[in-house]
Design a protein around this motif. Structure first.
Motif, PDB file in Angstrom:
ATOM      1  N   PHE A   1       0.406  15.619  -8.363  1.00 38.45           N
ATOM      2  CA  PHE A   1      -0.497  16.614  -7.773  1.00 38.45           C
ATOM      3  C   PHE A   1       0.216  17.948  -7.606  1.00 38.45           C
ATOM      4  CE2 PHE A   1      -2.355  18.667  -4.027  1.00 38.45           C
ATOM      5  CZ  PHE A   1      -3.669  18.776  -4.455  1.00 38.45           C
ATOM      6  N   VAL A   2       1.429  17.932  -7.090  1.00 39.00           N
ATOM      7  CA  VAL A   2       2.172  19.173  -6.858  1.00 39.00           C
ATOM      8  C   VAL A   2       2.519  19.857  -8.181  1.00 39.00           C
ATOM      9  CG1 VAL A   2       4.367  20.083  -6.025  1.00 39.00           C
ATOM     10  CG2 VAL A   2       3.079  18.466  -4.630  1.00 39.00           C
ATOM     11  N   LEU A   3       3.008  19.087  -9.163  1.00 37.40           N
ATOM     12  CA  LEU A   3       3.372  19.680 -10.449  1.00 37.40           C
ATOM     13  C   LEU A   3       2.163  20.238 -11.188  1.00 37.40           C
ATOM     14  CD1 LEU A   3       6.061  17.161 -11.745  1.00 37.40           C
ATOM     15  CD2 LEU A   3       6.403  19.442 -10.801  1.00 37.40           C
ATOM     16  N   THR A   4       1.050  19.515 -11.135  1.00 36.63           N
ATOM     17  CA  THR A   4      -0.165  20.001 -11.790  1.00 36.63           C
ATOM     18  C   THR A   4      -0.674  21.266 -11.105  1.00 36.63           C
ATOM     19  OG1 THR A   4      -0.737  17.738 -12.393  1.00 36.63           O
ATOM     20  CG2 THR A   4      -2.501  19.374 -12.496  1.00 36.63           C
ATOM     21  N   GLY A   5      -0.682  21.271  -9.799  1.00 42.78           N
ATOM     22  CA  GLY A   5      -1.096  22.463  -9.066  1.00 42.78           C
ATOM     23  C   GLY A   5      -0.200  23.651  -9.361  1.00 42.78           C
ATOM     24  N   ARG A   6       1.084  23.391  -9.463  1.00 39.30           N
ATOM     25  CA  ARG A   6       2.054  24.457  -9.757  1.00 39.30           C
ATOM     26  C   ARG A   6       1.806  25.022 -11.165  1.00 39.30           C
ATOM     27  NH1 ARG A   6       5.386  28.112  -7.460  1.00 39.30           N
ATOM     28  NH2 ARG A   6       7.099  28.519  -8.819  1.00 39.30           N
ATOM     29  N   LEU A   7       1.514  24.156 -12.119  1.00 43.40           N
ATOM     30  CA  LEU A   7       1.252  24.617 -13.484  1.00 43.40           C
ATOM     31  C   LEU A   7      -0.037  25.427 -13.567  1.00 43.40           C
ATOM     32  CD1 LEU A   7       2.274  21.508 -15.613  1.00 43.40           C
ATOM     33  CD2 LEU A   7       3.367  23.753 -15.571  1.00 43.40           C
ATOM     34  N   ILE A   8      -1.052  24.975 -12.854  1.00 41.36           N
ATOM     35  CA  ILE A   8      -2.345  25.683 -12.900  1.00 41.36           C
ATOM     36  C   ILE A   8      -2.240  27.049 -12.211  1.00 41.36           C
ATOM     37  CG2 ILE A   8      -4.695  25.647 -11.980  1.00 41.36           C
ATOM     38  CD1 ILE A   8      -4.680  22.622 -12.502  1.00 41.36           C
ATOM     39  N   LEU A   9      -1.523  27.114 -11.101  1.00 39.49           N
ATOM     40  CA  LEU A   9      -1.455  28.355 -10.326  1.00 39.49           C
ATOM     41  C   LEU A   9      -0.393  29.326 -10.844  1.00 39.49           C
ATOM     42  CD1 LEU A   9      -1.889  26.886  -6.758  1.00 39.49           C
ATOM     43  CD2 LEU A   9      -3.597  28.007  -8.181  1.00 39.49           C
ATOM     44  N   SER A  10       0.467  28.898 -11.737  1.00 34.54           N
ATOM     45  CA  SER A  10       1.514  29.827 -12.218  1.00 34.54           C
ATOM     46  C   SER A  10       1.041  30.619 -13.421  1.00 34.54           C
ATOM     47  CB  SER A  10       2.772  29.063 -12.583  1.00 34.54           C
ATOM     48  OG  SER A  10       2.521  28.167 -13.634  1.00 34.54           O
TER      49      SER A  10
ATOM     50  N   GLN B   1       0.841  -1.189   0.000  1.00 38.05           N
ATOM     51  CA  GLN B   1       0.000   0.000   0.000  1.00 38.05           C
ATOM     52  C   GLN B   1       0.876   1.238   0.000  1.00 38.05           C
ATOM     53  OE1 GLN B   1      -2.584  -0.330   3.322  1.00 38.05           O
ATOM     54  NE2 GLN B   1      -3.986  -1.701   2.268  1.00 38.05           N
ATOM     55  N   GLY B   2       0.457   2.228  -0.755  1.00 38.75           N
ATOM     56  CA  GLY B   2       1.192   3.478  -0.829  1.00 38.75           C
ATOM     57  C   GLY B   2       2.308   3.476  -1.851  1.00 38.75           C
ATOM     58  N   PHE B   3       2.415   2.430  -2.663  1.00 38.39           N
ATOM     59  CA  PHE B   3       3.494   2.350  -3.641  1.00 38.39           C
ATOM     60  C   PHE B   3       3.403   3.474  -4.661  1.00 38.39           C
ATOM     61  CE2 PHE B   3       4.968   0.600  -7.776  1.00 38.39           C
ATOM     62  CZ  PHE B   3       6.316   0.649  -7.496  1.00 38.39           C
ATOM     63  N   VAL B   4       2.203   3.801  -5.104  1.00 43.25           N
ATOM     64  CA  VAL B   4       2.037   4.858  -6.102  1.00 43.25           C
ATOM     65  C   VAL B   4       1.778   6.210  -5.457  1.00 43.25           C
ATOM     66  CG1 VAL B   4       1.278   3.333  -7.942  1.00 43.25           C
ATOM     67  CG2 VAL B   4      -0.396   4.300  -6.393  1.00 43.25           C
ATOM     68  N   LEU B   5       1.792   6.260  -4.142  1.00 44.22           N
ATOM     69  CA  LEU B   5       1.513   7.514  -3.446  1.00 44.22           C
ATOM     70  C   LEU B   5       2.537   8.586  -3.797  1.00 44.22           C
ATOM     71  CD1 LEU B   5      -0.289   8.962  -1.424  1.00 44.22           C
ATOM     72  CD2 LEU B   5       1.226   8.163   0.386  1.00 44.22           C
ATOM     73  N   GLY B   6       3.798   8.242  -3.899  1.00 43.05           N
ATOM     74  CA  GLY B   6       4.829   9.212  -4.250  1.00 43.05           C
ATOM     75  C   GLY B   6       4.605   9.791  -5.639  1.00 43.05           C
ATOM     76  N   ALA B   7       4.282   8.930  -6.594  1.00 40.54           N
ATOM     77  CA  ALA B   7       4.036   9.403  -7.957  1.00 40.54           C
ATOM     78  C   ALA B   7       2.803  10.294  -8.002  1.00 40.54           C
ATOM     79  CB  ALA B   7       3.864   8.212  -8.892  1.00 40.54           C
ATOM     80  N   LEU B   8       1.773   9.908  -7.259  1.00 43.76           N
ATOM     81  CA  LEU B   8       0.563  10.727  -7.224  1.00 43.76           C
ATOM     82  C   LEU B   8       0.838  12.076  -6.566  1.00 43.76           C
ATOM     83  CD1 LEU B   8      -2.146   8.073  -6.297  1.00 43.76           C
ATOM     84  CD2 LEU B   8      -1.797   9.191  -8.496  1.00 43.76           C
ATOM     85  N   ALA B   9       1.623  12.096  -5.514  1.00 43.32           N
ATOM     86  CA  ALA B   9       1.939  13.349  -4.825  1.00 43.32           C
ATOM     87  C   ALA B   9       2.732  14.279  -5.742  1.00 43.32           C
ATOM     88  CB  ALA B   9       2.716  13.059  -3.545  1.00 43.32           C
ATOM     89  N   ILE B  10       3.718  13.744  -6.439  1.00 36.68           N
ATOM     90  CA  ILE B  10       4.513  14.561  -7.365  1.00 36.68           C
ATOM     91  C   ILE B  10       3.624  15.093  -8.486  1.00 36.68           C
ATOM     92  CG2 ILE B  10       6.350  14.457  -9.095  1.00 36.68           C
ATOM     93  CD1 ILE B  10       7.773  12.484  -7.195  1.00 36.68           C
TER      94      ILE B  10
END
Ligand SMILES: [Zn+2]
Length: 72
Positions: A63-72, A52-61
């Motif tokens: 999420f952060v990159l997508t949020g950064r692109l949308i908010l920039s 469990q949580g194996f893809v959590l790191g990829a999902l977090a990255i």
């Protein structure tokens, strides 16, 4: 004799171009952009670790990159 593991940088570069991080086989895990298969076609490396949580790191990255692109 065990095969030498590639460097972290080489594995990341292989992942960016959709190759197997371990053996460099092109298209090893990806059937399409959004579909993967369980094992590499070249070296039979198992993609899912079944923890469990194996893809959590990829999902977090993602999420952060997508949020950064949308908010920039
Ligand atoms: Zn492989």
């Amino acid at each position: 004799m065990a095969q030498k593991s590639p460097s972290v940088l080489r594995m990341l570069c292989r992942g960016l171009i959709r190759r197997c991080a371990h053996c460099g086989e092109p298209g090893a895990f990806f059937i399409s952009w959004f579909k993967t298969q369980d094992r590499c076609r070249g070296c039979k490396l198992l993609w899912q670790r079944n923890t469990q949580g194996f893809v959590l790191g990829a999902l977090a990255i993602n999420f952060v990159l997508t949020g950064r692109l949308i908010l920039s």
